[in-house]
Write an enzyme that holds these catalytic residues in place. Structure first.
Site: not given
Lengths: 486, 764
Positions: B200, B231, B235, B313, B345, B347, B444, B513, B715
């Site tokens: 990702q 998902f 990442e 988060r 997903r 996070f 964020t 995100a 998400e």
């Protein structure tokens, strides 16, 4: 026949030149294969058919689903199987279809059209496997006729869609026989070979008996749904392998007033209807073993012979009083199924002996048969606890009780104290409660990833309590509510 | 007239390739000559001092070409996203079971995997902290606890007429992308390397390869056409694989491929964080929260990874849709000797949100009120609209969505029917719950909210688009293609989606995100709009009209009295030496955040939704089923309703899996015991609720100027599945009315349900 080490598969350009030949989209493919070369690797890396995917290499995700066809008179019996744990020698003399086969003529198959129109793919990786399972249903492949789409794709995992569009796509395509005349003709031109480097594929049980005497300790492979993982996951060398999937006289089911005799080579899906006739609970149990692909490969004989401590079939068969027959050369011996399992991973089978059949007696009229598999997920999961009860009541008194469990000990086993607490007693809530408490004395289950010992003990007793509640008219199965929900 | 692409249910751009088996994933590419196959050697046990690795037996296996350890790394031994603490290969200390120790390069996959098992690893085992409780007791953290507060929670708690406290444990989750981690590295000239990675985050992979190889970013090109699911699991977790392949390619001058076996993949890669949530809440007799303390603790694993932002988060979503007048949220980030947990997903959002939804259920049970009424009286409202991080909620549509769903799905009637069912049945009990979702959209970490795109218009009128976003199945490419098609008013099939490449768009953020379409859609729009403006200028000149009067229509481009087919316009512009390509760039406006005080505006906007789930449990076995689900979800003005509905359903079922069947089990050394689909159970088709009614909220409109006023969808709907957990809690509660809130933890496996029933019934 000498045993040689396995060698890697490689394609052979001259048809008929390899030791394994099969029909793929009208062409005979002939390859030289070692015993444990996987069909998935052959497709992906030798034949460049990369539509078939590897998701798990253990037969649990269905991304590698292909259709395997056996000639049957003027028709072809198709069955969806997992290519990842299918060994190349098991293709010999058969027809194979991959996702590429469906649009080989240029047009997409209706199943593929429906999948597109209903947005049935997201990442697309599992998609070919789903397409093959649904395609199998559309041509009446084994284990799909009359089955809900959700059951047909229970052996296929998708992580993206939530399944709704795939279920709809399956519903939208009617089932009907395909025209397999060309394939039937093609299959007639293939000569099976019965051996290769390190493997044998006998066609009669007499040949098998001889091979076992000559090669004691040879690894018998029926469907490879268990043994396949020894190769893909444990990287084990299996030594000499004997494939028994095409031994016709081991692939029979005798259905008599006394019961069922199931040959060691009969696949789960082939037993389902006959077992369901013996008792509907057995049919439902088979439905919940693996997915269609696993049931189209795996056999009850293999499940017994490998002695899995869970072994989802043995508890039910033991409760019904099943008798196992083993053969060595021309000698046969029979034993109560529970006596076959000695200890964890150890069965009462000599190195040159093989499981020939299992006989399942028909329950006496009025016998209460209940088999319950407790799992984290309903479909395609191995049980934490599998409990089976066969209880006969005569004028309000328990006249016979056989209780067997899987997942409660190192082997599938009867619950002697529980049986004793039931036998001869009034069939009542109090008796059931006594028997449920006695059950806790029968087993000392283990903690593992499928469940804790405490859960297993409690749930096992509750299965008996639930049986009683059901007899008393209570609704007890959450599955029953799914279908009648408004 | 014009048939706009945006807003239409266009099918996935790869749909036909998917169903035909023609969509190419990395392992499907014809293998280049001389390809080496790789396998990692993994630490079998957990925390230990690594004294030495004897690799002679590995090297002796015929077909093994090389074995590489930490000592062979020319640059820095680091594949971490933020902190510099993820080793490609363990060096000196083994931090967790499954940690890579070395990589074997061989002539076949099987040889590499078999050889990797022949290493003799000399270790001195060290004590292992594997659980939240152990790490907390030992004070083992990745960073200091964070505190977010507004008002005087302690005083409000003391003054409140009612006060209760409790805890909730929630398990992690394996991504179970169907395509495992995979990468293929091909060496180029002058020390360059081209890497195909299922990731990702191609830019991060590029940067890490450069760091490990000791070369520049410009020497490395990373390319991603598509992933077979991600998902969040690709990442940061794709890095070790891609970097190892690049390392071997650099060392040997040969192409190198690594694809993880599923069991290794599951053991080696991070998962959703396990959380423990404690709450202490004070409230009024009608269920309104007066003050609340929430204490979150998560298992981050052995390294930092993205845990800091993930736990932030979780704090950001511990309010969900609710006004917390006086609030203190404390978050502990615990370091353990287990695989480093990572993005998944939501996070961290799902964990924070599950905590506050448990509080709602607890209040309702305590007061004997309907849980929906408790939720409704606590919703944000005018004058009660400031979050615990001091951001004012200005787009609050939760009250309307909840009311509409409750009406449409007949909440009241069905709640009564459930009560009636429960009165008639003793073994089976039903539960029903309606829970809302409010999910903040934006990274964020503010600087990540940027994107670049490259639009190429060819002289024949065909168009290529390229942007930093990656396709993992979510339909990003078709959405962006729709946006670009509409800029020129051409059919969407005129727009060719190509693979994401770091040599086309640099310095991109992860596709994560839920930001993919928001960021890349806007960047692509701007790139396309630049070309469109040039064409308009050119046509204005050519046909003597104002550029502003040039209209791009489905029939062609209208300039003055002329109607010119788009492809003719392109040909003319090319001959007239007009530039037909442009980059576009977008940086999300308005957002800012001060992490020191945990205050600011971390999100551009919120996505909302609500779900009603009805379940049944078997009180003798703990087995359960979700019977029916009704969902109303806000995607703003949908770019593609079919794609959005697919995201909602898929996310819901995935969330349901997290809260029901998916259980990660570790042993006391931190080894994952459920490392294959045989033991780790994601939902199957049969688990899908028999009735699912999913609707996009018709009134949806983003008040912020996002691309076509759409809202992110990746998400937010995951958390709609909290309704399932809440319904299961209600069903367990129904087994012993009046005895309080069941002690049900997540995932609600049959075992946990049965034990919760037993515990509740046994209460005095």
């Amino acid at each position: 026949m000498a045993i040689r080490p396995t060698v890697a598969a490689e394609t052979v350009t001259n048809p008929g030149g390899g030791n394994v030949s099969f029909l793929l989209d009208g062409e005979i493919v002939s390859v030289t294969a070692g015993a444990t070369d996987s069909v998935l690797d052959l497709l992906r890396y030798k034949l460049r058919r990369t539509g078939t995917k590897e998701g798990c290499a253990e037969g649990d995700c269905g991304a590698c689903t292909v259709l395997l066809g056996d000639p049957d008179g003027e028709a072809v019996n198709w069955r969806a199987v997992n290519a990842c744990i299918l060994f190349v020698p098991m293709l010999d003399g058969k027809a194979l279809k991959t996702v590429e086969s469906l649009s080989a003529g240029g047009d997409l198959h209706p199943v593929q059209r429906e999948m597109i129109d209903r947005h049935g793919s997201q990442c697309g990786f599992c998609t070919p496997g789903f397409v093959m399972s649904l395609y199998g249903r559309s041509v009446g492949a084994a284990g799909t006729t009359g089955e809900p789409v959700a059951d047909v794709i229970a052996g296929n995992l998708c992580r993206c869609t939530g399944y709704g569009p795939i279920l709809e796509a399956g519903e939208a395509v009617p089932a009907g026989p395909g025209d397999d005349a060309g394939i039937v003709a093609g299959l007639r031109t293939i000569a099976r070979s019965n051996a290769g480097p390190g493997w044998f594929a006998p066609e009669t049980s007499d040949e098998l008996a001889e091979l076992m005497l000559a090669n004691p300790g040879a690894r018998i492979v029926a469907g490879a749904t268990d043994v396949g993982l020894w190769v893909t996951k444990q990287h084990r060398d299996l030594g000499a392998v004997i494939f028994i999937g095409d031994i016709a006289d081991l692939r029979t089911i005798e259905e008599t007033p006394d019961g069922l005799r199931i040959g060691a080579g009969v696949r789960y899906n082939e037993t389902r209807a006959a077992l369901a006739r013996l008792d509907p609970q057995l049919g439902e149990l088979v439905r919940r073993i693996g997915g269609v692909q696993v049931r189209n490969s795996g056999t009850i004989g293999g499940n017994i012979a490998n002695g899995s401590p869970i072994g989802d079939m043995p508890p039910a068969l033991i409760a019904l009083g099943a008798v196992l027959t083993l053969r060595r050369g021309d000698e046969r011996r029979s034993m109560a199924l529970e006596d076959f399992f000695l200890s964890y991973g150890k069965q009462d089978r000599a190195a040159d002996e093989f499981v020939e059949s299992v006989f399942v007696p028909r329950p006496a009229t009025g016998t209460i048969v209940r088999v319950t598999k407790l799992t984290k997920r309903f479909d395609s999961d191995i049980s934490a606890v599998c409990g089976a009860f066969a209880i006969s009541i005569d004028r309000g008194v328990v006249s016979a009780a056989r209780v067997a469990f899987g997942g409660m000990a190192g082997i599938p086993a009867r619950a002697a104290r529980c049986e004793a607490a039931l036998f001869g007693q009034e069939w009542s809530g109090a008796t059931v409660e006594h028997a449920a408490l006695a059950l806790a004395e029968d087993f000392r289950p283990l903690d593992d990833a499928r469940g804790s010992a405490a859960y297993r003990s409690l749930a096992a007793g509750n299965l008996l309590r639930r049986l009683w509640a059901e007899q008393s008219g209570e609704k007890v199965s959450v599955l029953d509510l799914v279908s009648d929900h408004d | 007239m014009t048939e706009r692409s945006v807003g239409a249910s266009r099918r996935h751009d790869s749909a036909e390739a998917h169903v035909a088996g023609r969509a190419v994933y990395i392992d499907d590419i014809a293998e280049p000559p001389g390809l080496l196959h790789l396998a990692f050697g993994l630490a079998a046990d957990g925390h230990a001092r690594l004294l030495g690795i004897d690799l002679d037996a590995v090297r002796a296996v015929p077909g093994v070409v090389g074995v590489y350890t930490a000592a062979d790394i020319p640059g820095v031994n680091d594949v971490s996203p933020v902190k510099g603490d993820d080793r490609l290969f363990a060096d000196g200390e083994i931090l967790y079971p499954g940690q890579p120790l070395f990589v074997v390069a061989a002539t076949s996959v099987e040889i590499a995997r078999r050889a990797a098992r022949k290493a003799v690893v000399d270790v001195e085992p060290l004590p292992a902290l594997t659980t939240i409780a152990q790490a907390k007791a030992a004070g083992s953290v990745i960073e200091e606890a964070q505190r977010m507060a507004r008002g005087d929670a302690a005083a409000a708690l003391d003054a409140a007429p009612h006060r209760i406290s409790g805890t909730l444990e929630m398990g992690g989750q394996e991504h179970f992308y169907l395509e495992g981690q995979v990468a293929l590295a091909v060496p180029g000239e002058d020390g360059q390397v081209h890497v195909l990675s299922s990731t990702q985050h191609p830019s991060e992979i590029q940067h890490l390869i450069a760091k490990v190889l000791g070369c520049s970013h410009a020497d490395v090109t990373v390319e991603v056409r598509r992933m077979g699911g991600a998902f969040g699991g690709k990442e940061t977790q794709a890095a070790a694989f891609a970097v190892a392949a690049a390392l071997v390619a650099a060392k040997t001058g040969r192409p190198a491929k690594i694809r993880a076996d599923r069991d290794d993949d599951m053991a080696m890669t991070g998962k959703r964080h396990e959380f423990s949530a404690g709450y202490d809440v004070g409230f009024t007799p009608d269920g309104r929260i007066a003050g609340i303390r929430i204490e979150l603790a998560s298992r981050c694993g052995a390294t930092w990874d993205l845990s800091s932002a993930i736990n932030d988060r979780a704090m950001f979503h511990a309010d969900n849709c609710y006004w917390l007048p006086a609030v203190e949220i404390v978050s502990h980030r615990l370091k353990t000797h287990t695989v480093s947990n990572t993005a998944f997903r939501g996070f961290g959002g799902p964990q924070g949100m599950l905590a506050i939804e448990r509080v709602m259920d607890a209040i309702a049970v305590h007061l004997g009120l309907d849980p929906l009424s408790v939720r409704q009286v606590n919703l944000y409202a005018p004058g009660r609209d400031v979050t615990p991080y001091h951001m004012t909620v200005t787009d609050n549509v939760a009250p309307e969505i909840i009311a509409e769903l409750a009406e449409q799905a007949e909440y009241a009637r069905r709640q009564a029917a459930v009560a009636e069912f429960n009165a008639r049945n003793t073994v089976l009990k039903k539960g029903l719950a309606l829970t809302p979702v409010k999910f903040g959209i934006s990274f964020t970490t503010t600087h990540l909210n940027q994107a670049g795109a490259l639009v190429l218009v060819y002289a024949d009128g065909s168009i290529q688009i390229n942007h930093g976003g990656t396709e993992m199945g979510q339909g990003l490419m078709i959405k962006v293609a729709q946006v670009v098609a509409d800029v020129f008013a051409v059919p969407v099939d005129r727009v060719r989606v190509t693979s994401t490449r770091t040599d086309k768009v640099p310095n991109t953020s992860a596709t994560a995100a839920s930001s993919g379409a928001d960021l890349n859609g806007m960047a692509a729009f701007r790139a396309a709009d630049t070309v469109r403006a040039r064409l308009a200028d050119f046509l204005g000149d050519r046909f003597g009209c104002q550029a502003g009067d040039v209209r791009f229509t489905a029939d062609g481009v209208v300039a003055g009295d002329e109607l010119v087919p788009f492809e003719t316009v392109c040909r003319m512009a090319h001959l007239a030496r007009v530039s037909l390509s442009s980059t576009g760039f977008y940086a999300t406006p308005h957002i800012h955040y001060d992490r020191a005080t945990h205050s600011g505006r971390p999100f551009l906007y919120f996505a909302y939704g609500a779900a009603l789930s009805e379940v049944v449990i078997d009180t003798l076995t703990g087995e359960h089923r979700v019977l029916a689900v009704d969902i109303l979800h806000d995607v703003g003005r949908s770019l593609n309703p079919a794609i959005d509905l697919g995201q909602i359903e898929g996310a819901f079922v995935q969330g349901m899996g997290w809260l029901t069947t998916e259980e990660l089990v570790y042993d006391d050394r931190g080894r994952l015991l459920t490392h294959a689909p045989s033991t780790y159970k994601i939902p199957t088709a049969g688990d899908r609720p028999a009735r699912m009614d999913i609707r996009l909220w018709a009134a949806g409109l983003n008040v912020e100027a996002t691309i076509h006023r759409s809202k992110a969808v990746g998400e937010p709907p995951f958390m709609l599945a909290i309704s399932v957990f809440s319904a299961l809690t209600a069903a367990v509660a129904a087994t012993a009315p009046g005895k309080g809130l069941p002690a049900l933890d997540a995932p609600a496996t049959p075992e946990r349900i049965l034990m919760a029933v037993g515990e509740l019934r046994a209460r005095g």
